[in-house]
Design a protein around this motif. Structure first.
Motif, PDB file in Angstrom:
ATOM      1  N   GLU A 112      50.791  18.953  -9.455  1.00  0.00           N
ATOM      2  CA  GLU A 112      51.277  20.371  -9.615  1.00  0.00           C
ATOM      3  C   GLU A 112      51.096  20.867 -11.020  1.00  0.00           C
ATOM      4  OE1 GLU A 112      55.526  20.819  -8.357  1.00  0.00           O
ATOM      5  OE2 GLU A 112      55.315  19.168  -7.113  1.00  0.00           O
ATOM      6  N   THR A 123      59.207   2.455 -13.161  1.00  0.00           N
ATOM      7  CA  THR A 123      59.018   3.908 -12.938  1.00  0.00           C
ATOM      8  C   THR A 123      59.207   4.686 -14.134  1.00  0.00           C
ATOM      9  OG1 THR A 123      61.109   4.076 -11.739  1.00  0.00           O
ATOM     10  CG2 THR A 123      59.310   4.217 -10.442  1.00  0.00           C
ATOM     11  N   GLY A 183      56.238  11.614  -0.298  1.00  0.00           N
ATOM     12  CA  GLY A 183      55.687  10.500  -0.772  1.00  0.00           C
ATOM     13  C   GLY A 183      54.273  10.740  -1.487  1.00  0.00           C
ATOM     14  N   PHE A 224      67.637  -3.198  -7.672  1.00  0.00           N
ATOM     15  CA  PHE A 224      67.123  -1.884  -7.442  1.00  0.00           C
ATOM     16  C   PHE A 224      65.693  -2.289  -7.197  1.00  0.00           C
ATOM     17  CE2 PHE A 224      66.207   2.470  -8.676  1.00  0.00           C
ATOM     18  CZ  PHE A 224      66.318   2.886  -7.966  1.00  0.00           C
ATOM     19  N   SER A 258      53.948  11.961  -4.535  1.00  0.00           N
ATOM     20  CA  SER A 258      53.742  11.525  -6.093  1.00  0.00           C
ATOM     21  C   SER A 258      53.672   9.912  -5.892  1.00  0.00           C
ATOM     22  CB  SER A 258      55.075  11.658  -6.894  1.00  0.00           C
ATOM     23  OG  SER A 258      55.187  13.149  -6.942  1.00  0.00           O
ATOM     24  N   THR A 259      54.337   9.326  -5.027  1.00  0.00           N
ATOM     25  CA  THR A 259      54.184   7.745  -4.837  1.00  0.00           C
ATOM     26  C   THR A 259      52.788   7.451  -4.705  1.00  0.00           C
ATOM     27  OG1 THR A 259      56.504   7.691  -4.001  1.00  0.00           O
ATOM     28  CG2 THR A 259      55.230   6.007  -3.813  1.00  0.00           C
ATOM     29  N   PHE A 282      61.146   1.630  -1.634  1.00  0.00           N
ATOM     30  CA  PHE A 282      62.109   1.496  -2.726  1.00  0.00           C
ATOM     31  C   PHE A 282      63.508   1.181  -2.173  1.00  0.00           C
ATOM     32  CE2 PHE A 282      58.929   4.774  -4.030  1.00  0.00           C
ATOM     33  CZ  PHE A 282      58.385   4.054  -5.149  1.00  0.00           C
ATOM     34  N   GLU A 338      56.399  18.234   1.966  1.00  0.00           N
ATOM     35  CA  GLU A 338      57.776  18.521   1.656  1.00  0.00           C
ATOM     36  C   GLU A 338      58.024  17.545   0.565  1.00  0.00           C
ATOM     37  OE1 GLU A 338      60.849  20.336   4.367  1.00  0.00           O
ATOM     38  OE2 GLU A 338      60.054  18.722   5.355  1.00  0.00           O
ATOM     39  N   ASN A 339      59.176  18.017  -0.016  1.00  0.00           N
ATOM     40  CA  ASN A 339      59.733  17.343  -1.269  1.00  0.00           C
ATOM     41  C   ASN A 339      60.280  15.786  -0.762  1.00  0.00           C
ATOM     42  OD1 ASN A 339      61.443  20.140  -2.413  1.00  0.00           O
ATOM     43  ND2 ASN A 339      59.823  18.929  -3.581  1.00  0.00           N
ATOM     44  N   GLY A 340      59.797  14.913  -1.379  1.00  0.00           N
ATOM     45  CA  GLY A 340      60.010  13.512  -0.966  1.00  0.00           C
ATOM     46  C   GLY A 340      59.175  12.900   0.037  1.00  0.00           C
ATOM     47  N   ALA A 400      58.878   4.627   1.577  1.00  0.00           N
ATOM     48  CA  ALA A 400      58.301   6.273   0.960  1.00  0.00           C
ATOM     49  C   ALA A 400      57.164   6.349   1.564  1.00  0.00           C
ATOM     50  CB  ALA A 400      58.266   5.866  -0.428  1.00  0.00           C
TER      51      ALA A 400
HETATM   52  N1  LIG Z   1      61.276   4.868  -8.010  1.00  0.00           N
HETATM   53  C1  LIG Z   1      61.947   5.104  -6.546  1.00  0.00           C
HETATM   54  N2  LIG Z   1      62.951   4.207  -6.596  1.00  0.00           N
HETATM   55  C2  LIG Z   1      63.591   4.633  -5.111  1.00  0.00           C
HETATM   56  N3  LIG Z   1      63.172   5.588  -4.330  1.00  0.00           N
HETATM   57  C3  LIG Z   1      61.995   6.214  -4.909  1.00  0.00           C
HETATM   58  C4  LIG Z   1      61.481   6.109  -6.056  1.00  0.00           C
HETATM   59  N4  LIG Z   1      60.293   6.918  -6.394  1.00  0.00           N
HETATM   60  C5  LIG Z   1      60.188   7.479  -4.828  1.00  0.00           C
HETATM   61  N5  LIG Z   1      61.323   7.245  -4.026  1.00  0.00           N
HETATM   62  C6  LIG Z   1      61.510   7.577  -3.142  1.00  0.00           C
HETATM   63  O1  LIG Z   1      60.269   7.763  -2.209  1.00  0.00           O
HETATM   64  C7  LIG Z   1      60.235   8.842  -1.396  1.00  0.00           C
HETATM   65  C8  LIG Z   1      58.758   9.406  -1.646  1.00  0.00           C
HETATM   66  O2  LIG Z   1      58.843  10.104  -3.033  1.00  0.00           O
HETATM   67  P1  LIG Z   1      57.752  10.833  -3.891  1.00  0.00           P
HETATM   68  O3  LIG Z   1      58.085  11.256  -5.304  1.00  0.00           O
HETATM   69  O4  LIG Z   1      56.607  10.255  -3.588  1.00  0.00           O
HETATM   70  O5  LIG Z   1      57.925  12.234  -2.999  1.00  0.00           O
HETATM   71  P2  LIG Z   1      56.959  13.414  -3.272  1.00  0.00           P
HETATM   72  O6  LIG Z   1      56.263  13.692  -2.094  1.00  0.00           O
HETATM   73  O7  LIG Z   1      56.346  13.503  -4.577  1.00  0.00           O
HETATM   74  O8  LIG Z   1      58.083  14.688  -3.441  1.00  0.00           O
HETATM   75  P3  LIG Z   1      58.058  15.921  -4.285  1.00  0.00           P
HETATM   76  O9  LIG Z   1      57.215  16.831  -3.501  1.00  0.00           O
HETATM   77  O10 LIG Z   1      59.259  16.244  -4.256  1.00  0.00           O
HETATM   78  O11 LIG Z   1      57.508  15.594  -5.633  1.00  0.00           O
HETATM   79  C9  LIG Z   1      61.473   9.505  -1.691  1.00  0.00           C
HETATM   80  O12 LIG Z   1      62.172   9.925  -0.624  1.00  0.00           O
HETATM   81  C10 LIG Z   1      61.984   8.923  -2.686  1.00  0.00           C
HETATM   82  O13 LIG Z   1      63.292   8.663  -2.235  1.00  0.00           O
END
Ligand SMILES: Nc1ncnc2c1ncn2[C@@H]1O[C@H](COP(=O)(O)OP(=O)(O)OP(=O)(O)O)[C@@H](O)[C@H]1O
Ligand SMILES: Nc1ncnc2c1ncn2[C@@H]1O[C@H](COP(=O)(O)OP(=O)(O)OP(=O)(O)O)[C@@H](O)[C@H]1O
Ligand SMILES: [Mg+2]
Ligand SMILES: [Mg+2]
Lengths: 318, 344, 343, 515
Positions: free
Chosen positions: D181, B331, D49, B323, D51-52, D21, D45-47, D26
């Motif tokens: 948020e 994380t 990137g 993973f 938060s990443t 990931f 949108e959700n996901g 991401a």
């Molecule tokens: N620890 C992780 N392991 C695997 N995949 C991850 C991990 N963290 C994020 N991802 C992937 O990275 C992508 C971006 O995630 P991120 O959390 O940055 O989205 P986001 O823009 O913050 O979404 P949201 O609005 O829902 O908070 C997602 O598609 C997710 O599948």
């Protein structure tokens, strides 16, 4: 893993196993000396000793189970709790394994149980020593390893019976459990001394009890005022005997008990008879009485009792 | 649905085979003698059943664990032996004695387990603290009842058969163990109770909001642990003819060892019965192998500690390689175990 | 902006006098432990006058030293949200090996050196714990079950099983140094051994670390929530290593005191008393899930457990009842702490 | 850091950041620039990137490729402490307060940690601890008393904790404050307070980066928007230059309008009759009726009692007075299990914490409320039946997933939320209580969820939406109840009321007091 152990089945030599209550403690290390001596003196057999790492009857049972499965030829056991291993010993005997036990005069499933001495005699002898030290006067108390250990109970009961002869001796708070832990015994002894400031004597049973109680007496500066007689090994007790905190110790030498068990087992393996008054050619077992035991086997009693005090313990140092 | 290969299961199967092979070679075949296999099979159930209890408690989540299993087994045995012997004679009426003994032992186990469940569910005690307390309490009651000495159960024929008899060459106790594992395994996997238990272990709050009766699930789970302890009591009584308050004091840690080796998640919500089964047999094989080779029991303790740590290490390594490869800091936000990120 | 003010402070809690008193009590679960100790002492004292003696106090202090040192270590780990089951094995391994070394190579060794060696031996083993707990990312309870087996197995299979009976003079003498001693009416010597000072010192040190240093706060932070603490930049690895090492060192010292006061080194000793120690810490008001507890509370918990273990004979209770009583106390205390928190 | 940073100078740049990931890519080469004294809104949108990226900037995760440039120095990767030391402060979505520490410690320990550059072997400076926390807490308008400083944060209400988290971020001399948020648990009032704090920060030359799904707030605050789609930055511009429609289009690539969803007229038959309902000190005297097929909105400030009302209606907490009648039958509930018996479904606000079993299959999540009704042979669960049921729900709610055996955590936020709604459809509900149905859900998913809600009402369910998202309430409901201080204060029709009027009704008392 000793090379000799591998492929035991393929060897011609009979395998003689000794299982003790716990490995590594001085008492059974001493027995191990005996077993090794026996093995060296008897090259026609393979003899070894094993035992659990914790004082747990269940662990001992598992070891015996595996040895039975391995089909050793003889099994000499010092049971943690005789009752627990009845079943497996029966299976062992059904498999044709010779079973000899020690310190278990109520063991049913055994070919022979060997006691170093008559337990009541021993308890009486300890108490007599205590009585003479106390001047046959005053309060005394007794310690056992645990309420479940049969021989300890036999000893202190015989002691209590003996003390009834002397009107001046009163038994108080009898049969304290020490769990064979010197530190715990120490704390309990101090508490008893506080509760009964006029206490004059202790009769103890488990091997470590004299060390704990002796330390309590010594620290309270009561040497000579409070008497302590109990089972103990010469080496660990030496200092306290010297300082007078321990009045006398009673014991039998586990080394010879180990040899005696294995000798009996060998006799049984060779289908030789066990006769009353026989001589095992082991110190303390020169004239062994043989009676019918509680089960099919026999109950043998030696004359290996030793009571030692400051004057003579050096003869037995181990 | 594709059958997934569970690395845990594969690992346990291979370790069982490996130990068996090693032992067979080292003992020149004596190890796989039928008597020894029977003897080992008869030794597994006590520990195996206790481990199932630990697993059940662990899967309920919220730090669930049962430290009181051995103590409760001893209490059940002691209480049942004293009670039943007072009314029935083992020699005169062996069948009635056996039935009564088994029933009372399981009942006492059930009551003890339910007590745990009640304290945890209704009083809100942490499982570890609660079962620590009841461990001492159960042991203590057993000591008080028996006065500290071992209690003779009386050798009723049918009772003795349970641990010592064979059916088709298989020890009856082992058959009982298999049946119980199967039943509980099925219950966990297919019954509403089992599914609720695992869901609750995953997220207790969500479970409450889904209308689960959490207290009832907890009480049932710990009740089951208790009944298992009761069964262990029967096995002990049957095998040893005697019961005593301090029997098997080293079992608790071994039961936990089995559970962890079986890959049961300590935080709750996951566990497989087949893995518990194989983990228990692996430990038994290993331990018997040591006894066959006259190894010192201290070495065995050392080996078990090592095994547990190696096992934890391999689990960690698997996780990592599957993973997260790059991060040194895992994380943190929401706990998210590995899963296929497969969304549209 | 007074608006926003009133809004948030309203939510912040009304600090009336009563609520403040209640809060103090809620924050001090150890007061309850103290109450239990007093109640028990009064009870035993009324049953048996002989209980209320200075020598009783001396004996309690002596008996509390080793378990108290263990408890401080366990508390530090508990505060960080972990559990240790291996500290007794650490103590046994470290005290036995050091004693053996001293006896065979350096019988003249000064006590400071002996204790230093025991503490560093313990610390080293604790360090192994810390590295494993951090590296394996597994619950510390499970890891330390493993290391308990490992350390004890190592001790008994590779270091030795034979008791060391004749300690070097300095060690022997150390166990006998008295802080106070007197001879009672009955001619019994009672003494307060000097080694209780080590417990006093260790308590002060632990208190200071937990309340006055950054790492102390980090320990509680990690006990409160590990992922959050990690994200905020607390060095979890350092904390894990520190708590286990510190506990290991305390265990090593405790083991050495055990040797000196018993005047023999028995490698079979100590292991098996973990549960008592954890019970003591929990009775002292530390939550088993971590993040709470105090050093005074821990010490009170120790005193309570030692008291229960040592006054039954005085109180005329048969020793068979000991376990029932300790078990009941744990459940009772656990339940009461909980009810107080809920209110 | 001594002198005030120059407004408009570049503080931080990300250059070509990539993050993978496993199979998920991401972030795909993100390059953005952050200037001192600017406010940024990171939308997507959700996901996608967001938060990443934040985790990479704040040092919680290292990037796979690319680098960060801060104050002209380039870094491969940062640790949390390094990032803090450089002046990057983050308010995480979950606040990241340590529950068992006091307010003062939570606010000011980070500063000491940074001063020790992460090394823990340091004696606490307790005077500085208190001083710093006092200063920071008064900056966010919390009244500071000694008792308050020593209160353990887990004893405080959520809104106060949110402010404490913000106080921590500004306690140190931050150069960039990131808030993921931050307003989800704040009321309008507190949001305004936050906006004020942010503006003060900005004047001091601090950059602020918001991550949010609430577009209205972005307009209210103003500044730059950075828009992400699929791990790439697709736009960066002044927010006033873009309309809401533009933003949605950029985020989703689709065109959405913001009109009302609600069209159908409810039937006349009364479904739910609530009389004088009360619960402890939270609310009292709540009386209203809900018709069959009606969608009722309930709104109010955080402490107005709306949350507790939602939980009482759903049986999560028991009422302490009053009556509820559902379809003519008196309803008495002690637990959610009772609610299920009356066929009342409840979607809680905290989806991850209270709703879903994340690592369990979608199927188990959907059928969890009716497990005992899906029995097959031997009292075991009927697998086939439950899979069919779960598949039905998946297609009815258009949940995008390859199969119901996958864990629910493999879904994106909006789909997860639909799984949760789907769970309640299985009990054939008469009443559905939706508590914040689209909290943290992106625009595209919101649309689908709203349509599903309308469909459900159409089928004759009564729906109650409790939310502080005013556009959501106005777009979806037939009627809106406004709560204030534990009582219902207004009953309005969304067609004729504007958002700001509704808001006035929510805060009426407070405004009066202020004047
Ligand atoms: N620890 C992780 N392991 C695997 N995949 C991850 C991990 N963290 C994020 N991802 C992937 O990275 C992508 C971006 O995630 P991120 O959390 O940055 O989205 P986001 O823009 O913050 O979404 P949201 O609005 O829902 O908070 C997602 O598609 C997710 O599948
Ligand atoms: N550690 C992770 N492992 C696997 N997938 C992850 C991980 N973290 C995030 N994801 C995936 O990232 C996507 C979005 O994640 P995220 O949690 O940020 O969304 P969300 O929280 O539901 O939405 P929002 O933040 O808008 O409420 C989901 O598909 C989720 O499965
Ligand atoms: Mg996010
Ligand atoms: Mg998110």
């Amino acid at each position: 893993l000793s090379g000799a152990s591998a492929g035991l089945q393929a060897q011609e030599k009979p395998v003689m196993a000794t299982v003790v209550k716990i490995s590594g403690i001085p008492w059974f290390d001493r027995m191990h000396v005996g077993v090794k001596e026996f093995a060296a003196a008897t090259p026609s057999v393979t003899a070894f000793q094993n035992g659990p790492s914790n004082a747990d009857a269940a662990q001992q049972l598992r070891i015996v189970e595996d040895l039975v499965a391995r089909k050793v030829n003889t099994l000499a056991v010092v049971p943690m709790d005789p009752a627990v291993i009845e079943g497996v010993l029966k299976r062992a005997m059904d498999r044709g394994i010779v079973v000899v036990t020690h310190e278990a005069d109520n063991q049913k499933n055994t070919n022979a149980n060997i006691e170093a001495f008559d337990n009541a005699d021993y308890g009486r002898a300890l108490n007599e020593k205590l009585a003479s030290c106390m001047g046959k006067q005053g309060k005394w108390t007794s310690f056992v390893g645990s309420l479940g250990s049969r021989t300890h109970i036999q000893w202190v009961d015989a002691g209590a019976e003996n003390a009834k002869k002397y009107a001046g001796m009163t038994l108080v708070d009898a049969k304290n459990e020490s769990f064979d832990d010197a530190n715990r015994t120490y704390e309990k002894a101090k508490e008893i001394l506080r509760k009964h400031p006029d206490l004059r004597g202790f009769q103890s049973s488990a091997g470590n009890d004299v060390i704990g109680i002796g330390r309590a007496i010594e620290e309270a500066g009561l040497q000579g005022k409070v008497c302590l007689v109990g089972t103990g090994l010469p080496n660990p007790s030496a200092k306290l005997l010297e300082s007078g905190a321990i009045s006398a110790i009673g014991f039998w030498d586990p080394k010879y008990a180990g040899i005696a068990m294995n000798k009996i087992a060998k006799l049984l393996l060779e289908k030789k008879p066990l006769t009353d008054g026989m001589n095992l050619e082991v110190k303390g077992y020169e004239k062994v009485s043989v009676k019918k035991g509680p089960g099919a086997g026999v109950l043998m009693v030696g004359n290996a009792m030793v009571i030692a005090d400051k004057s003579n313990y050096k003869e037995y140092l181990f | 649905m594709k059958p997934k290969t569970d690395p845990q299961l594969a690992f346990l199967i291979s370790i069982n085979v490996l130990i068996l092979l090693c032992a067979a070679i080292l003992s020149r075949g004596a190890f796989i003698d039928s008597y020894n296999l029977q003897s080992m099979a008869a030794q597994v159930p006590e520990l195996g059943l206790l481990a199932i209890g630990v697993m059940l408690a662990m899967s309920s989540g919220n730090g669930g664990i049962d430290l009181s299993g051995t103590a409760l087994a001893n209490l059940s045995g002691v209480a049942s032996a004293l009670l039943v012997s007072a009314f029935l004679s083992a020699d005169a009426d062996p069948w009635a004695f056996t039935v009564a003994f088994v029933a009372v032992a399981m009942l006492v186990g059930l009551l003890g387990g339910v007590l745990n469940g009640l304290l945890i569910a209704h009083l809100g005690l942490t499982p570890i603290l609660c079962t620590l307390g009841t461990q001492m309490l159960f042991t203590g009651v057993a000591v008080v009842l028996s006065g500290g000495v071992s209690v003779r159960v009386g050798s009723a024929g049918p009772l003795m058969e349970i641990a010592n008899g064979l059916v088709c060459g298989v020890p009856i106790s082992f058959v009982i163990f298999c049946v119980i594992s199967l039943l509980i395994g099925m219950t966990l996997k297919f019954s509403p109770f089992g599914i609720q238990l695992f869901l609750m272990g995953t997220n207790a709050k969500a479970a409450r909001y889904s209308g689960f009766a959490l207290s009832r699930i907890l009480i049932r789970t710990y009740g089951m642990c208790g009944v298992l302890a009761g069964v262990v009591a029967v096995l002990i009584a049957s095998r040893n003819v005697n019961v005593k308050w301090d029997y098997g004091q080293s079992y608790l840690l071994i039961a936990i060892l089995i559970t962890v080796m079986a890959g049961v998640k300590t935080e709750g919500g996951y566990g497989r019965m087949i893995c518990i089964f194989l983990s228990a047999t692996a430990l038994q094989l290993l331990s018997s192998m040591f006894n066959f080779l006259d190894a010192s029991n201290f070495i065995r303790d050392f080996a078990w500690g090592m095994l547990l740590l190696i096992f934890l290490a391999t689990m960690r390594y698997d996780l990592k390689s599957l993973f997260i490869r790059t991060t040194s800091i895992p994380t943190s936000s929401v706990q998210r175990p590995p899963a296929s990120t497969n969304h549209s | 902006m007074s608006c926003a003010n009133s809004l948030s402070v309203d939510g912040g809690g009304e600090f009336t006098f009563r609520s403040r008193v209640k809060k103090r009590l809620d924050n001090r679960p150890e007061l309850f432990t103290l109450f239990l100790i007093v109640a028990l002492s009064v009870f035993v004292g009324s049953v048996n006058r002989d209980f209320l003696q200075v020598s009783t106090f001396f004996d309690l202090a002596r008996s509390s030293t080793v378990i108290g040192l263990f408890a401080l270590g366990v508390f530090v780990i508990l505060a960080a949200g972990g559990i240790d089951l291996s500290f007794t094995a650490i103590a046994a391994l470290s005290m036995y090996s050091v004693t053996k070394l001293v006896v065979s190579y350096f019988p003249e060794a000064p006590m400071l050196l002996v204790f230093l060696a025991a503490a560093s031996g313990g610390a080293l083993l604790g360090l192994i714990n810390g590295l494993l707990v951090h590296g394996l990312k597994a619950p510390s309870m499970i890891v330390t079950i493993g290391t308990q087996y490992l350390f004890r197995g190592f001790l008994l299979s590779f270091v030795g099983t034979v008791w060391v009976l004749s300690l070097p003079d300095k060690m022997e003498a150390f166990g006998k140094i008295a802080l106070f001693s007197f001879v009672s009416k009955q001619g019994t010597h009672a003494m307060l051994p000097a080694f209780v000072l080590i417990l006093v010192f260790a308590s002060l040190l632990t208190w200071w670390i937990l309340n006055r240093t950054l790492i102390g706060k980090a320990i509680f932070a990690i006990g409160g929530s590990l992922p959050i603490a990690e994200r905020l930049g607390y060095n979890v690895r350092a904390v894990h290593i520190f708590i286990f090492t510190y506990t290991g060192a305390l265990a090593g010292i405790a083991g050495m005191i055990h040797v000196c006061s018993n005047r023999l080194a028995n490698p079979f000793d100590l292991v098996g008393s973990e549960i008592d120690v954890i019970a003591a810490v929990v009775l002292g008001g530390a939550r088993i899930t971590g993040g709470t507890g105090t050093v005074p509370g821990t010490l009170l918990g120790v005193v309570l457990v030692v008291l229960i273990n040592n006054v039954l004979i005085m109180a005329g209770v048969p020793s068979t009842w000991q376990r029932v009583i300790v078990g009941a106390f744990i459940l009772l205390a656990g339940a009461l702490f909980l009810l107080r928190r809920k209110r | 850091m001594k002198d005030k940073p120059k407004l408009g100078s570049v503080f931080l740049e990300t250059r070509g950041i990539h993050k993978r990931f496993g199979g998920v890519h991401a972030l795909r080469g993100v390059s953005i620039t952050i200037r001192c004294g600017e406010i940024y809104h990171l939308l997507g949108e959700n996901g996608c990137g967001k938060s990443t990226l934040i985790k990479i900037i704040s040092g919680a995760q290292p990037p796979d490729e690319g680098c960060l440039v801060i104050d002209g120095n380039s870094y491969q990767a940062l640790t949390p402490i390094e990032s803090l030391a450089l002046g990057v402060e983050t308010v995480y979505q979950d606040l990241s307060l340590i529950p068992n520490l006091t307010v003062a410690e939570n606010v000011a320990l980070s500063e000491q940690l940074v001063r020790a550059s992460g090394r823990l072997a340091k004696v606490l400076d307790r005077a500085a601890l208190r001083e710093t926390s006092r200063r920071a807490l008064s900056a966010v308008n919390l009244a500071v008393t000694d008792d308050f400083l020593d209160t353990v944060v887990s004893n405080l209400p959520l809104a106060v904790r949110q402010l404490i988290a913000i106080a921590r971020a500004i306690a140190t001399k931050a150069r960039l404050v990131i808030m993921d948020e931050p307003t989800t648990s704040l009321t309008r009032m507190e949001v305004e307070n936050l906006v004020r704090v942010v503006n003060e920060l900005r004047k001091d030359g601090v950059a602020v980066l918001f991550v949010t799904h609430k577009l209205d707030e972005c307009y209210a605050i103003g500044g730059q928007v950075i828009i992400f789609r699929d791990g790439q930055c697709v736009a960066q511009d002044d927010i006033q230059a873009l309309s809401k429609i533009d933003l949605s289009r950029l985020m989703t690539g689709k065109h959405l309008d913001g009109g009302r969803y609600r069209k159908a007229q409810p039937a006349e038959q009364v479904l739910l009759d609530v009389r004088k309902l009360g619960c402890e000190s939270y609310f009292s005297d709540v009386t209203f009726q809900l018709k069959v097929g009606e969608i009722l909105g309930i709104t109010g400030l955080m402490d107005s009692g709306r949350n507790e009302l939602a939980m009482t209606l759903a049986g999560v907490i028991a009422a302490s007075g009053g009556t509820m009648t559902l379809g003519g039958e008196q309803v008495v509930m002690e637990s959610p299990a009772d609610a299920i018996r009356y066929r009342i479904g409840y979607v809680p606000e905290d989806r991850l914490g209270e709703g879903l079993f994340l690592d369990k299959p979608i199927r188990d999540n959907i059928i969890s409320a009716i497990l005992d009704r899906l029995l097959g042979a031997f009292g075991m669960l009927d697998r086939a039946k439950s899979t069919t049921l779960a598949n039905d729900i998946v297609s009815q709610l258009q949940i995008a997933t390859p199969g119901v055996d996958l864990p629910v955590q493999s879904l994106s936020g909006g789909n997860q939320q639909r799984v949760l709604i789907g769970r309640w459809l299985t009990i054939a509900p008469r009443l559905l209580v939706l508590h914040g149905p689209t909290v943290g859900v992106d625009v595209g998913s919101k649309d689908t969820i709203y349509r599903s809600i309308q469909d459900l009402a159409q089928q004759g369910l009564g729906v109650i939406i409790i939310s502080d998202d005013l556009p959501e309430i106005l777009q979806n409901c037939d009627r809106v109840l406004v709560m204030r201080r534990g009582k219902i204060r207004a009953d309005v029709l969304p067609e004729i009321v504007a958002e700001d009027q509704l808001y006035q009704a929510m805060i009426a008392d407070e405004t009066k007091e202020c004047q």
